[in-house]
Design a protein around this motif. Structure first.
Motif: not given
Length: 346
Positions: A111, A113, A207, A216-219, A233
């Motif tokens: 993960r 972010r 997000v 919070r931008i999350i991959s 991301l």
């Protein structure tokens, strides 16, 4: 608080706030107020009420980092090892190290972010309900313009079915309002209004809207393909940056409510099986710290490891690029994997 307003810290309090808030600094700051109406008492409230805090301060707006710099700059410097300047963003993949075979076998999920906030608005601790709603609307509009591989659905928290909410929380895809440190900082006011989750159709990109930071931008995905997660991301950040004006500082990079996230505001992490090292958790934490990494339980900050599974992440955020921080994480988890193999064999 004591009679003159200087906060009282218990003998067991070891927060950065308690170390750097001297009486002289308090006298200098106690009557100051930002344009958003954020005061020194607001700045330190979480750390005073929650004395188990490791840091203990939350900024209310961009001005906080300059107006309250006699306190915040030493806190930032001790946590990050520097107080800037921060380099330009770099999400390049060309020089990332390869993940070791042993580390790849031990990684359950990956993960990455970043936190972002919008220019022209206070940060979460000082934002008004109306401003929070406007932030949500701007973010929702930008999310409709994501590239095809990131497209998905926005789920407003006030309208979310409880069964769906519980499922998303269980799968670590949605935030809660139970963090007492954030509650004391004022970040959970008016819950759940103007909060939401954007989730891509394949659930690999999301997000969080108006949690600790406005975005919070999350991959994320199963397994240890760190490069793929990082690239996704980067695609999301680039797409949103073309439609939103993010809050930055010439010295500190991306501005966030918690000073630990300044700079890249990036946390890259893996859930990793370390059954050998789990036999001595204190030694694991010391080893990880020496490698510039943080160790948490799989349920986030302040949680414990279970079944030998831990959340391992980069500590470096300010003064380094995104690519450099990720490379440091890859090297660090490779070292932990090797040590875990040795501990398991002994």
């Amino acid at each position: 608080m004591e009679e003159k307003g200087f906060p009282a810290f218990g003998t067991g309090c070891a927060s950065l706030l308690s170390r750097h808030l001297t009486r002289r600094v308090w006298e200098e700051l106690k009557d100051l107020e930002t344009g958003s109406g954020y005061t020194a008492a607001d700045l330190i409230r979480s750390g005073v009420e929650q004395q188990e805090s490791s840091v203990g301060v939350y900024a209310g707006d961009a001005e906080s980092y300059d107006l309250f710099s006699p306190l915040l700059t030493p806190v930032v410097r001790e946590y990050h090892g520097n107080a800037g300047p921060h380099p330009a963003p770099d999400y390049s993949l060309a020089h990332l190290p390869e993940l070791s075979v042993s580390a790849a076998r031990k990684i359950i999920s990956t993960r990455v972010r970043v936190g972002r906030n919008l220019a022209g608005f206070p940060l979460g601790p000082a934002i008004s309900p109306g401003q929070r709603r406007e932030v949500e609307e701007r973010i929702k509009a930008a999310l409709t313009r994501l590239p095809e591989h990131l497209q998905g659905t926005y789920h407003p928290l006030p309208e979310m079915d409880p069964a769906l909410r519980d499922d998303l929380i269980e799968r670590h895809l949605l935030f809660k309002n139970e963090d007492r440190f954030l509650l004391s900082a004022g970040l959970m006011r008016d819950w759940p209004e103007a909060r939401g989750l954007f989730l891509s159709h394949d659930e690999a990109f999301s997000v969080w809207v108006n949690e600790e930071d406005q975005l919070r931008i999350i991959s994320l995905q199963k397994g240890g393909d760190v490069t793929e997660v990082f690239k996704r991301l980067a695609d999301g950040v680039a797409a949103l940056s073309s439609h939103l004006d993010f809050l930055t500082h010439p010295r500190l990079g991306s501005l966030t409510s918690c000073p630990t996230n300044l700079g890249t505001a990036m946390r890259a992490s893996v859930h990793m099986k370390l059954k050998g090292l789990a036999e001595d958790e204190e030694a694991l934490h010391k080893t990880a710290n020496a490698l510039g990494l943080q160790v948490r339980g799989i349920h986030g900050e302040h949680s414990e490891g279970r079944g030998g599974i831990y959340d391992i992440s980069n500590r470096m955020r300010l003064g380094v690029t995104e690519a450099a921080a990720l490379g440091h994480l890859i090297d660090g988890i490779a070292r932990l994997a090797l040590l875990d193999d040795e501990a398991s064999a002994s």
